[in-house]
Scaffold this motif. Structure first.
Motif, short mmCIF file in Angstrom:
data_model
loop_
_atom_site.label_atom_id
_atom_site.label_comp_id
_atom_site.label_asym_id
_atom_site.label_seq_id
_atom_site.Cartn_x
_atom_site.Cartn_y
_atom_site.Cartn_z
N GLY A 154 0.70 -1.06 -0.07
CA GLY A 154 0.09 -0.02 -0.08
C GLY A 154 0.78 1.20 0.05
O GLY A 154 2.05 1.21 -0.46
N GLY A 155 0.49 2.35 0.38
CA GLY A 155 0.99 3.61 0.35
C GLY A 155 0.56 4.63 -0.63
O GLY A 155 -0.57 4.67 -1.04
N ALA A 156 1.07 5.49 -1.08
CA ALA A 156 0.95 6.57 -2.15
C ALA A 156 1.30 6.08 -3.46
O ALA A 156 2.46 5.73 -3.55
CB ALA A 156 1.38 7.80 -1.73
N LEU A 157 0.36 6.17 -4.30
CA LEU A 157 0.81 5.72 -5.64
C LEU A 157 0.20 6.70 -6.87
O LEU A 157 -1.08 7.07 -6.65
CB LEU A 157 0.27 4.58 -6.00
CG LEU A 157 0.53 3.60 -7.34
CD1 LEU A 157 2.05 3.33 -7.32
CD2 LEU A 157 -0.26 2.51 -7.36
N THR A 158 0.86 7.27 -7.77
CA THR A 158 0.55 8.11 -9.05
C THR A 158 0.31 6.98 -10.02
O THR A 158 1.17 6.37 -10.46
CB THR A 158 1.48 9.15 -9.09
OG1 THR A 158 1.49 9.93 -8.04
CG2 THR A 158 1.00 9.96 -10.44
N VAL A 159 -0.90 6.90 -10.44
CA VAL A 159 -1.12 6.26 -11.74
C VAL A 159 -1.45 6.90 -12.95
O VAL A 159 -2.27 7.73 -12.87
CB VAL A 159 -2.34 5.19 -11.27
CG1 VAL A 159 -2.78 4.05 -12.45
CG2 VAL A 159 -2.16 4.60 -10.18
N HIS A 160 -0.80 6.70 -14.11
CA HIS A 160 -0.97 7.46 -15.36
C HIS A 160 -1.81 6.56 -16.03
O HIS A 160 -1.50 5.14 -16.21
CB HIS A 160 0.44 7.43 -16.01
CG HIS A 160 1.25 8.54 -15.16
ND1 HIS A 160 1.36 9.72 -15.47
CD2 HIS A 160 2.33 8.06 -14.47
CE1 HIS A 160 2.26 10.25 -14.36
NE2 HIS A 160 2.82 9.27 -14.05
N SER A 161 -2.99 6.89 -16.30
CA SER A 161 -4.22 6.28 -17.04
C SER A 161 -4.62 6.65 -18.38
O SER A 161 -5.69 6.35 -18.92
CB SER A 161 -5.39 6.25 -16.27
OG SER A 161 -5.07 5.46 -14.98
N SER A 162 -3.52 7.31 -19.20
CA SER A 162 -3.98 7.97 -20.42
C SER A 162 -4.11 6.80 -21.61
O SER A 162 -4.60 6.74 -22.50
CB SER A 162 -2.93 8.77 -21.00
OG SER A 162 -1.55 8.25 -21.14
N LEU A 163 -3.28 5.51 -21.32
CA LEU A 163 -3.49 4.44 -22.13
C LEU A 163 -4.86 3.75 -22.01
O LEU A 163 -5.35 3.18 -22.88
CB LEU A 163 -2.08 3.49 -22.04
CG LEU A 163 -0.84 4.13 -22.36
CD1 LEU A 163 0.37 3.09 -22.27
CD2 LEU A 163 -0.72 4.71 -23.91
N SER A 164 -5.07 3.47 -20.82
CA SER A 164 -6.24 2.57 -20.29
C SER A 164 -6.62 2.59 -18.99
O SER A 164 -5.71 2.88 -17.90
CB SER A 164 -5.87 1.15 -20.75
OG SER A 164 -6.90 0.23 -19.93
N SER A 165 -7.95 2.89 -18.57
CA SER A 165 -8.45 2.91 -17.33
C SER A 165 -8.38 1.45 -16.69
O SER A 165 -8.46 1.58 -15.21
CB SER A 165 -9.85 3.63 -17.21
OG SER A 165 -10.72 2.43 -17.79
N GLN A 166 -8.11 0.44 -17.47
CA GLN A 166 -8.00 -0.87 -16.75
C GLN A 166 -7.04 -1.12 -15.90
O GLN A 166 -6.90 -1.72 -14.85
CB GLN A 166 -8.11 -1.85 -17.87
CG GLN A 166 -9.33 -1.92 -18.73
CD GLN A 166 -9.27 -3.14 -19.81
OE1 GLN A 166 -8.19 -3.85 -20.07
NE2 GLN A 166 -10.35 -3.24 -20.34
N PHE A 167 -5.87 -0.36 -16.07
CA PHE A 167 -4.66 -0.39 -15.12
C PHE A 167 -5.15 -0.04 -13.94
O PHE A 167 -4.91 -0.68 -12.71
CB PHE A 167 -3.64 0.45 -15.40
CG PHE A 167 -2.89 0.08 -17.02
CD1 PHE A 167 -2.57 -1.14 -17.39
CD2 PHE A 167 -2.55 0.76 -17.86
CE1 PHE A 167 -2.16 -1.60 -18.53
CE2 PHE A 167 -2.16 0.79 -19.12
CZ PHE A 167 -1.79 -0.62 -19.34
N LEU A 168 -5.68 1.27 -13.86
CA LEU A 168 -6.32 1.76 -12.21
C LEU A 168 -7.12 0.93 -11.65
O LEU A 168 -7.26 0.68 -10.60
CB LEU A 168 -6.94 3.03 -12.78
CG LEU A 168 -7.43 3.81 -11.36
CD1 LEU A 168 -6.34 4.10 -10.54
CD2 LEU A 168 -8.09 5.25 -11.88
N SER A 169 -8.19 0.52 -12.61
CA SER A 169 -9.14 -0.46 -11.87
C SER A 169 -8.61 -1.87 -11.30
O SER A 169 -9.19 -2.12 -10.31
CB SER A 169 -10.35 -0.77 -13.23
OG SER A 169 -11.07 0.31 -13.55
#
Length: 432
Positions: A154-169
């Motif tokens: 866990g912790g703090a994470l920056t997620v770049h989702s310009s390619l696909s929202s599925q990574f974030l989901s």
């Protein structure tokens, strides 16, 4: 005005369950404590691949009622041990299951078809490594992916989702299984409605999620609890029968897809309104009635509902003025380069088309019959089959590609529009 006397004046479409909801619910049920019942799930190549992948990871998924209900038994944590997981063509399996596995303990190897290997996974691999897993991928940053894990911190994470929202989901759904709270800062999000769907389903299974201004999402540990869930009809799939109604001057109703839908792709009917169709959405159903003639002359951002842009593009030549679809650069990274595939096929039909990195303009024209190059992409095959209701001679080089999400598509279109539906050519080109 198109002569519509041969068409039924109104019909009720039989649309299968949502792929997006089915696969998210499968994962959440496997992560939960207890047995969940998924009613009317989508039964297709993608969801069966996802279900099999879960069994490869050691979870029990049963179908005691002839696929009308799937029972998923979870133990409140990620998988343990060692497993080789074959994702076939299913992008959701390759994006959702690695974070779930990484939240467990063991060594897990994910792989898939050549088509799936070509799709990017580097942002997901980087995020899992930052959370504590040892991750290796192919030199190109895709499958095969190997995870060695003792759980995620866990912790703090920056997620770049310009390619696909599925990574974030995928990361979000695994977060309640991590050791400490996770705070996600989301950058460049595409397909925002799919994020909303993920969060709504997580909450339905008991996750503790807080959304903060500035696209910040906090998820606290605590796991999930089993639930019974009825899966809605697939709104992306419904776009084809709604578009068919719009171009044939008939009425099509999809029951079970109403104003409370979790699926952003239901917003496709708003685009059909701009084309001149009449739309009615109630609590329990959505109906579209077409005028048989389409009004063009507009530009629309379909970035958040990009799985339906092909449906619009395929029927746009029938409009009375150009139609521009923009905000869809990420559609180039789906099952095929969908922008290029649509432009290629429209030109093969004799339609003037302008294409750039993130948009396409379709000009009015008189399409002629041609063989559609599906590129093994179910949405290309289904979208151009709709145009085939008005254009004689359209065939598909791979009619079976629709099995990814709607195996009975051709039969249903024939049932709804029997006078004009022309079966896809049974011939094949190349190997499958």
């Amino acid at each position: 005005m198109t002569d519509t006397t041969a068409y039924p004046t109104a019909a009720t479409a039989r649309i299968p369950g949502s792929k997006s909801i089915t696969n998210r619910a499968l994962l959440l049920a496997a992560a939960a404590t207890g047995t969940s019942r998924l009613c009317r799930p989508l039964v297709s190549a993608d969801t069966l691949a996802f279900r099999t992948a879960l069994t490869d990871l050691g979870f029990r998924v049963g179908a005691p009622e002839h696929d009308e209900v799937w029972e998923v038994t979870g133990v409140g944590r990620g998988p343990t041990g060692r497993a080789d997981v074959w994702c076939e063509d299913a992008g959701t399996a390759a994006r959702f299951l690695p974070p779930f596995a990484a939240a467990g303990r063991g060594r897990f190897v994910f792989d898939g078809s050549a088509q799936l290997r070509a799709r990017p996974l580097r942002p997901l691999a980087g995020a899992l490594a930052a959370l504590g897993a040892a991750v290796t991928t192919s030199p190109g940053g895709g499958l095969p992916m190997t995870l060695d894990t003792e759980g995620l911190y866990g912790g703090a994470l920056t997620v770049h989702s310009s390619l696909s929202s599925q990574f974030l989901s995928g990361l979000l759904m695994a977060a309640p299984l991590m050791r400490t709270p996770v705070t996600f800062t989301v950058e460049g999000l595409v397909s925002r409605p799919y994020l909303a769907m993920t969060l709504a389903l997580m909450r339905r299974f008991g996750a503790r999620v807080t959304e903060w201004p500035g696209d910040v999402i906090e998820v606290r540990p605590g796991g999930y609890g089993a639930v019974d869930l009825a899966v809605e009809p697939d709104a992306s799939t419904a776009s084809y029968v709604f578009a068919a109604a719009a171009i044939t001057g008939t009425t099509v109703t999809v029951p079970g897809l109403g104003s409370g839908s979790l699926q952003g792709d239901l917003r496709f009917v708003d685009v059909l309104r701009r084309l001149g169709a009449r739309v009615e959405i109630t609590d329990t159903a959505t109906s579209v009635t077409g005028a048989g003639r389409l009004r063009g002359g507009f530009s629309v951002d379909m970035g958040e509902i990009s799985d339906t842009f092909m449906t619009l593009a395929a029927i746009a030549p029938l409009a009375d003025a150009p139609v521009t679809i923009r905000g869809i650069a990420h559609a180039r990274l789906k099952e095929s380069d969908r922008l290029a595939a649509v432009a290629h096929n429209l030109r093969a039909l004799g339609v003037d088309t302008d294409e750039s990195h993130d948009r396409i303009t379709v000009h009015p024209g008189t399409p002629v019959g041609a063989r559609i190059a599906c590129r093994r992409d179910h949405r290309i095959g289904m979208a151009f089959s709709v145009l085939g209701l008005r254009v004689p001679g359209i065939t598909l080089d791979d009619p079976d590609c629709v099995g990814k999400t709607f195996p009975q598509f051709h039969e249903e279109l024939r049932r709804l529009f029997p006078p004009t539906f022309r079966p896809a050519s049974p011939q094949r080109q190349g190997s499958r």
